[in-house]
Design an enzyme around this catalytic site. Sequence first.
Site, short mmCIF file in Angstrom:
data_model
loop_
_atom_site.label_atom_id
_atom_site.label_comp_id
_atom_site.label_asym_id
_atom_site.label_seq_id
_atom_site.Cartn_x
_atom_site.Cartn_y
_atom_site.Cartn_z
N CYS A 145 -10.01 -31.68 6.14
CA CYS A 145 -11.17 -31.65 7.04
C CYS A 145 -10.88 -30.86 8.30
O CYS A 145 -10.78 -31.41 9.39
CB CYS A 145 -11.59 -33.07 7.37
SG CYS A 145 -11.91 -34.00 5.87
N TYR A 148 9.17 -21.27 4.20
CA TYR A 148 8.25 -21.86 5.16
C TYR A 148 6.97 -22.34 4.47
O TYR A 148 5.87 -22.27 5.04
CB TYR A 148 7.95 -20.87 6.31
CG TYR A 148 9.22 -20.42 6.99
CD1 TYR A 148 9.95 -21.30 7.78
CD2 TYR A 148 9.73 -19.13 6.78
CE1 TYR A 148 11.15 -20.90 8.37
CE2 TYR A 148 10.93 -18.73 7.37
CZ TYR A 148 11.63 -19.62 8.15
OH TYR A 148 12.81 -19.23 8.74
C1 LIG Z 1 14.77 -19.42 11.67
C2 LIG Z 1 16.12 -18.95 12.02
C3 LIG Z 1 16.79 -18.08 11.15
C4 LIG Z 1 16.18 -17.53 9.89
O1 LIG Z 1 15.10 -16.69 10.13
P1 LIG Z 1 14.40 -15.94 8.89
O2 LIG Z 1 13.33 -15.14 9.51
O3 LIG Z 1 13.85 -17.01 8.00
O4 LIG Z 1 15.43 -15.13 8.22
C5 LIG Z 1 18.08 -17.71 11.48
N1 LIG Z 1 18.67 -18.16 12.61
C6 LIG Z 1 18.04 -19.00 13.47
C7 LIG Z 1 18.75 -19.45 14.68
C8 LIG Z 1 16.75 -19.41 13.20
O5 LIG Z 1 16.13 -20.23 14.06
#
Ligand SMILES: *Cc1c(COP(=O)(O)O)cnc(C)c1O
Length: 422
Positions: free
Chosen positions: A350, A378
């Site tokens: 909703c 994600y």
């Molecule tokens: C999210 C994150 C990643 C990975 O990022 P991607 O875009 O999924 O490759 C690597 N290092 C840190 C510290 C993050 O927060």
Amino acid sequence: MTLPGAPFLARTGGELRLEGHPLADLARQFGTPLYVYSRAAMRAAAHAYQRALQGRPHLVCYAMKANSSLAVLQTFAQAGCGFDIVSGGELQRVLAATGDASRVVFSGVGKTRPEMRQALLAGVRCFNVESVGELERLNAEALALGRRAPVSLRVNPDVDAGTHPYISTGLKGNKFGIAHGEALAAYRLAAALPGLQVLGIDSHIGSQITQIEPFIDALDRLLDLVEAVEAAGIPLHHVDIGGGLGITYTDEQPPAADELVRRVLQRLDARGHGGRELLLEPGRSMVGNAGVLLTEVQYLKPGDAKNFCIVDAAMNDLMRPAMYEAWMAIEPCVQRAGPAPLWDVVGPVCESGDWLGRERALAVAPGDVLAVLSAGAYGMAMASNYNTRPRAAEVMVDGEAVYLIRARENAAALFSDERLIG
Ligand SMILES: *Cc1c(COP(=O)(O)O)cnc(C)c1O
């Protein structure tokens, strides 16, 4: 048209298949919404990084927040990866998935005292420290346990990764990291604190980055600091350039992982840092194109202004479209003949923001199964129980084999920790 996720994802005989398994059959067998992943695709992604790093001291730390399901972690542990974690819960997952704490780097701006103690006792390889306050807290916690905490400072290099503001993390205005100009003083402090052992330097500039240049710019900024820190008498062992490499959702053409690594190694060599250990923290590029979300069409609701295709997956299952207005490909699992009008593909939640795709030309009928592509990163990791919707099941295909790696939740379990009053 090549599908994102090829060659593991392919359409043959009108049927969309992952590692040869018809996705419509998996939807029938396990129900929808359903996440399905290719184990071979995950292994190939890990090997692309590792191949390019062969012969160099290195560690690929899979950033597990992209997809933290145990069987996914197990797959990367078996492929020789370490892990980049951002919470104590993630550390517990690594250990439950047969991962090794000595190959874990601990990132994040808000580490709590209990999380620090948990990680110290487990023996993580390194804390990526993001502020002076965190250095002091970590020093105190390590001393209280009679240990020295291995640290690397996450430096904000102030480079523009050229990506969405919500997933750009390496600019001055971001909450992440220690400002480049303050890093040398922070290293001096860290080296003077008896509970800390300085190991390296770290940065992470953003996500879904489709160019090599921002990585090289960030590396240059890091190497400037490495040289200054070492000139101040503080040796550094490793350089961690974070993650952030993008994937193909629609027409993006990000560099291949091995191309990125090759350029980074070239730059390290050119600046005389070739012998230094290189750490990477890729998340999205390890899993994004390895997974799809399957959903069944419930109702078609054509209208004057818009046509709605209402499916059984929603923003709680896959948040990226609602949260970032992300465009993700939507494909019928079995092609059907007939006209393909434009549909807004929406879920039952909703909220008007509950959509998976807008104005998609699809020939569909109720009961058809659609696949949202590039949903391995994600996706499930950001799923919630909004509207008391049990989270989806997850399946991993691996050659001939099909594994249910997470059972579908049931509603009663969702509120089993709650209490009535009076
Ligand atoms: C999210 C994150 C990643 C990975 O990022 P991607 O875009 O999924 O490759 C690597 N290092 C840190 C510290 C993050 O927060």
